[in-house]
Design a protein around this motif. Structure first.
Motif, mmCIF file in Angstrom:
data_model
loop_
_atom_site.group_PDB
_atom_site.id
_atom_site.type_symbol
_atom_site.label_atom_id
_atom_site.label_comp_id
_atom_site.label_asym_id
_atom_site.label_seq_id
_atom_site.Cartn_x
_atom_site.Cartn_y
_atom_site.Cartn_z
ATOM 1 N N SER A 71 -4.664 6.079 -1.277
ATOM 2 C CA SER A 71 -4.117 5.415 -2.666
ATOM 3 C C SER A 71 -2.725 4.900 -2.667
ATOM 4 C CB SER A 71 -4.234 6.849 -3.733
ATOM 5 O OG SER A 71 -3.034 7.674 -3.260
ATOM 6 N N TRP A 72 -1.841 5.643 -1.880
ATOM 7 C CA TRP A 72 -0.599 5.248 -1.302
ATOM 8 C C TRP A 72 -0.679 3.665 -0.630
ATOM 9 C CZ3 TRP A 72 1.499 10.336 0.881
ATOM 10 C CH2 TRP A 72 1.578 11.283 -0.050
ATOM 11 N N PHE A 73 -1.514 3.622 0.372
ATOM 12 C CA PHE A 73 -1.500 2.378 1.030
ATOM 13 C C PHE A 73 -2.293 1.301 0.150
ATOM 14 C CE2 PHE A 73 -3.609 -0.294 4.151
ATOM 15 C CZ PHE A 73 -2.564 -0.809 4.846
ATOM 16 N N LEU A 74 -3.465 1.538 -0.591
ATOM 17 C CA LEU A 74 -3.925 0.643 -1.467
ATOM 18 C C LEU A 74 -3.036 0.148 -2.460
ATOM 19 C CD1 LEU A 74 -6.395 -0.830 -2.513
ATOM 20 C CD2 LEU A 74 -6.828 1.211 -3.816
ATOM 21 N N PHE A 75 -2.371 0.585 -3.214
ATOM 22 C CA PHE A 75 -1.211 0.497 -4.195
ATOM 23 C C PHE A 75 -0.135 -0.267 -3.315
ATOM 24 C CE2 PHE A 75 -3.705 3.080 -6.924
ATOM 25 C CZ PHE A 75 -3.539 2.331 -8.136
ATOM 26 N N GLY A 76 0.302 0.141 -2.239
ATOM 27 C CA GLY A 76 1.137 -0.745 -1.351
ATOM 28 C C GLY A 76 0.882 -1.893 -1.155
ATOM 29 N N VAL A 81 0.862 -7.778 -2.766
ATOM 30 C CA VAL A 81 0.508 -8.832 -3.259
ATOM 31 C C VAL A 81 1.270 -9.415 -4.681
ATOM 32 C CG1 VAL A 81 -1.458 -9.593 -4.507
ATOM 33 C CG2 VAL A 81 -1.886 -8.267 -2.394
ATOM 34 N N VAL A 82 1.564 -8.350 -5.287
ATOM 35 C CA VAL A 82 2.479 -8.891 -6.535
ATOM 36 C C VAL A 82 3.854 -9.542 -6.018
ATOM 37 C CG1 VAL A 82 3.848 -8.011 -8.581
ATOM 38 C CG2 VAL A 82 1.434 -7.234 -8.174
ATOM 39 N N ALA A 83 4.537 -9.080 -5.108
ATOM 40 C CA ALA A 83 5.795 -9.572 -4.520
ATOM 41 C C ALA A 83 5.401 -10.925 -4.059
ATOM 42 C CB ALA A 83 6.505 -8.507 -3.766
ATOM 43 N N SER A 110 8.160 -1.623 2.746
ATOM 44 C CA SER A 110 9.112 -1.221 1.530
ATOM 45 C C SER A 110 8.044 -1.044 0.449
ATOM 46 C CB SER A 110 9.988 -2.328 1.272
ATOM 47 O OG SER A 110 9.526 -3.432 1.322
ATOM 48 N N ALA A 111 7.054 -1.976 0.495
ATOM 49 C CA ALA A 111 5.923 -1.838 -0.670
ATOM 50 C C ALA A 111 5.237 -0.581 -0.554
ATOM 51 C CB ALA A 111 4.847 -3.039 -0.609
ATOM 52 N N PHE A 112 5.030 -0.091 0.576
ATOM 53 C CA PHE A 112 4.355 1.257 0.699
ATOM 54 C C PHE A 112 5.199 2.365 0.296
ATOM 55 C CE2 PHE A 112 3.687 5.124 3.254
ATOM 56 C CZ PHE A 112 2.473 5.365 2.900
ATOM 57 N N LEU A 113 6.457 2.401 0.678
ATOM 58 C CA LEU A 113 7.283 3.265 0.298
ATOM 59 C C LEU A 113 7.653 3.291 -1.286
ATOM 60 C CD1 LEU A 113 10.086 2.790 2.801
ATOM 61 C CD2 LEU A 113 8.579 4.606 2.686
ATOM 62 N N PHE A 114 7.825 2.132 -2.002
ATOM 63 C CA PHE A 114 7.832 2.104 -3.526
ATOM 64 C C PHE A 114 6.445 2.698 -4.150
ATOM 65 C CE2 PHE A 114 6.968 -0.210 -7.415
ATOM 66 C CZ PHE A 114 8.016 0.350 -8.258
ATOM 67 N N SER A 115 5.350 2.629 -3.371
ATOM 68 C CA SER A 115 3.908 3.048 -3.906
ATOM 69 C C SER A 115 3.916 4.520 -3.665
ATOM 70 C CB SER A 115 2.877 2.625 -3.053
ATOM 71 O OG SER A 115 1.598 3.122 -3.244
ATOM 72 N N ILE A 137 4.399 -4.274 -14.471
ATOM 73 C CA ILE A 137 4.241 -3.110 -15.384
ATOM 74 C C ILE A 137 2.766 -2.570 -15.755
ATOM 75 C CG2 ILE A 137 4.631 -2.293 -17.922
ATOM 76 C CD1 ILE A 137 6.980 -4.755 -17.821
ATOM 77 N N PHE A 138 1.899 -3.264 -15.716
ATOM 78 C CA PHE A 138 0.472 -2.797 -15.829
ATOM 79 C C PHE A 138 0.135 -1.982 -14.446
ATOM 80 C CE2 PHE A 138 -3.880 -3.404 -14.870
ATOM 81 C CZ PHE A 138 -4.450 -2.848 -15.856
ATOM 82 N N LEU A 139 0.526 -2.663 -13.301
ATOM 83 C CA LEU A 139 0.151 -1.881 -12.191
ATOM 84 C C LEU A 139 0.849 -0.488 -11.881
ATOM 85 C CD1 LEU A 139 -1.477 -1.967 -9.306
ATOM 86 C CD2 LEU A 139 0.698 -3.103 -8.623
ATOM 87 N N LEU A 140 2.163 -0.420 -12.417
ATOM 88 C CA LEU A 140 3.024 0.736 -12.456
ATOM 89 C C LEU A 140 2.066 1.819 -13.479
ATOM 90 C CD1 LEU A 140 5.506 2.288 -11.705
ATOM 91 C CD2 LEU A 140 6.474 1.328 -13.870
#
Length: 371
Positions: A71-76, A81-83, A110-115, A137-140
């Motif tokens: 889940s961390w890697f998927l949302f990372g 992609v959003v960035a 950095s995207a993975f760390l934020f996830s 915001i929706f993804l968060l």
């Protein structure tokens, strides 16, 4: 000499294979497998909770770690992609006045760390979502909700695995052997059971099943045919006061499957005696079942259990588990049929019986002596 050793080795292998051929092991595990199941294995996913609980710890921990890392890697990837779509990455050379969707995301790492920080609610404050991007915001929100669901499910599964009443059964132990001897003037099969904890099993009930292969009058062979075996203590077989080791016994009468067995033929029999103890755990109110089994080699004819409970000078009761499975040889009839025939013979000796066919004939005595 060589033929003798070969014969002994063959008999040893035969006995060893026979000992292994049992449905229930001594610790209660069932030796059975299912083959050619028509339904797909995906049906087990319908009852995913029970499937997770029944898994071994190594598989459960693998799923636990994989669920979080996945889940961390998927949302990372989704944050990356959003960035990338919003052109927040340094490779797009954003202007000084550019406001990114997420601050300080410079690449996939950095995207993975934020996830990771978002889902486990660490929030170091260095990376954060801005109000410029509705998608972020929706993804968060979506990741936060999904993270709570994963945490609740996995933590609940581990807690339920630890607190299962199956672990309580580990502190209930049966004697290594069953014995056959006289008890109260009757031939009985006796088994000793003990509770290793001071907390009781409420509403305990004990019973048995005799598993054997039988052939019906129609010629059908039934493997693992089950015959009920009633076990009792002096107060019955239900609501046992299970605070000290108990010796349960089965009376071998004319209705017992052991009635036609004898001391000489016991080892030639092919059966497995499975003993069950059901009860409710006092601490958690969860039901618990303990199982064990005995094969003919584990049934000792002409023995009884050694005493295990004594009273100290201070007035306390002491249980010596060193004698828990210890047996003592006693005089025992070599079969139940002989015991009951002996009782009937002794009962007839104490009674008188009239013979209706007996007729007393009077004999006149004559004297040949003349005076």
């Amino acid at each position: 000499m060589f033929s003798y050793l070969r014969e002994r080795f063959t008999s040893h292998l035969r006995e060893r294979s026979r000992r292994r051929a049992r449905l229930v092991s001594k610790d209660g595990r069932c030796n059975i497998e299912f083959g050619n199941v028509e339904k797909s294995r995906f049906v087990f996913l319908i009852d995913i909770w029970t499937t997770i609980l029944d898994l071994r710890w190594r598989y459960k921990m693998t799923i636990f770690i994989s669920a979080f890392l996945g889940s961390w890697f998927l949302f990372g990837l989704l944050w990356y992609v959003v960035a990338y779509i919003h052109k927040d990455l340094p490779e797009f050379n954003p202007s000084i006045n550019h406001t990114p969707c997420v601050e300080n995301i410079n690449g996939l790492t950095s995207a993975f760390l934020f996830s990771l920080e978002t889902q486990v609610t660490i929030g170091y404050g260095f990376r954060c979502v801005t109000e410029q991007c509705a998608t972020a915001i929706f993804l968060l929100i979506f990741q936060s909700i999904l993270g709570v669901i994963i945490n609740s499910f996995m933590c609940g599964a581990i807690l339920a695995k630890i607190s299962r009443s199956k672990n309580r059964a580990k502190t209930i132990t049966f004697s290594k052997n069953a014995v056959i001897s006289k008890r109260g003037g009757k031939l009985c099969l006796l088994i000793r059971v003990a509770n290793l904890r001071k907390s009781l099993l409420i509403g305990s009930h004990i019973y048995g099943k005799l598993l054997k292969t039988t052939i019906t009058p129609e010629g059908e062979t039934i493997i693992l045919d089950q015959v009920n075996i009633e076990f009792v203590v002096d107060a019955g077989n239900e609501n046992l006061f299970f605070i000290s080791p108990l010796t349960i016994y089965h009376i071998i009468d004319k209705n017992s499957p052991f009635f036609h067995m004898a001391a000489e033929t016991l080892l030639q029999q092919d059966f497995e005696l499975v003993v069950f103890l059901d009860g409710t755990v006092e601490a958690t109110s969860a039901t618990c079942q303990v199982r064990t089994s005995y094969i003919p080699e584990e049934v000792l004819w002409g023995y009884r259990f050694a005493p295990i409970v004594s009273k100290t000078k201070e007035g306390k009761y002491r249980v010596d588990f060193q004698n828990f499975s210890k047996t003592v040889a006693v005089e025992t009839p070599h079969c139940a049929f002989c015991l009951y025939n002996e009782k009937e013979a002794k009962a007839k000796e104490k009674k008188g019986y009239d013979n209706p066919g007996f007729v007393l004939s009077e004999v006149n005595e004559t004297s040949d002596t003349k005076m």
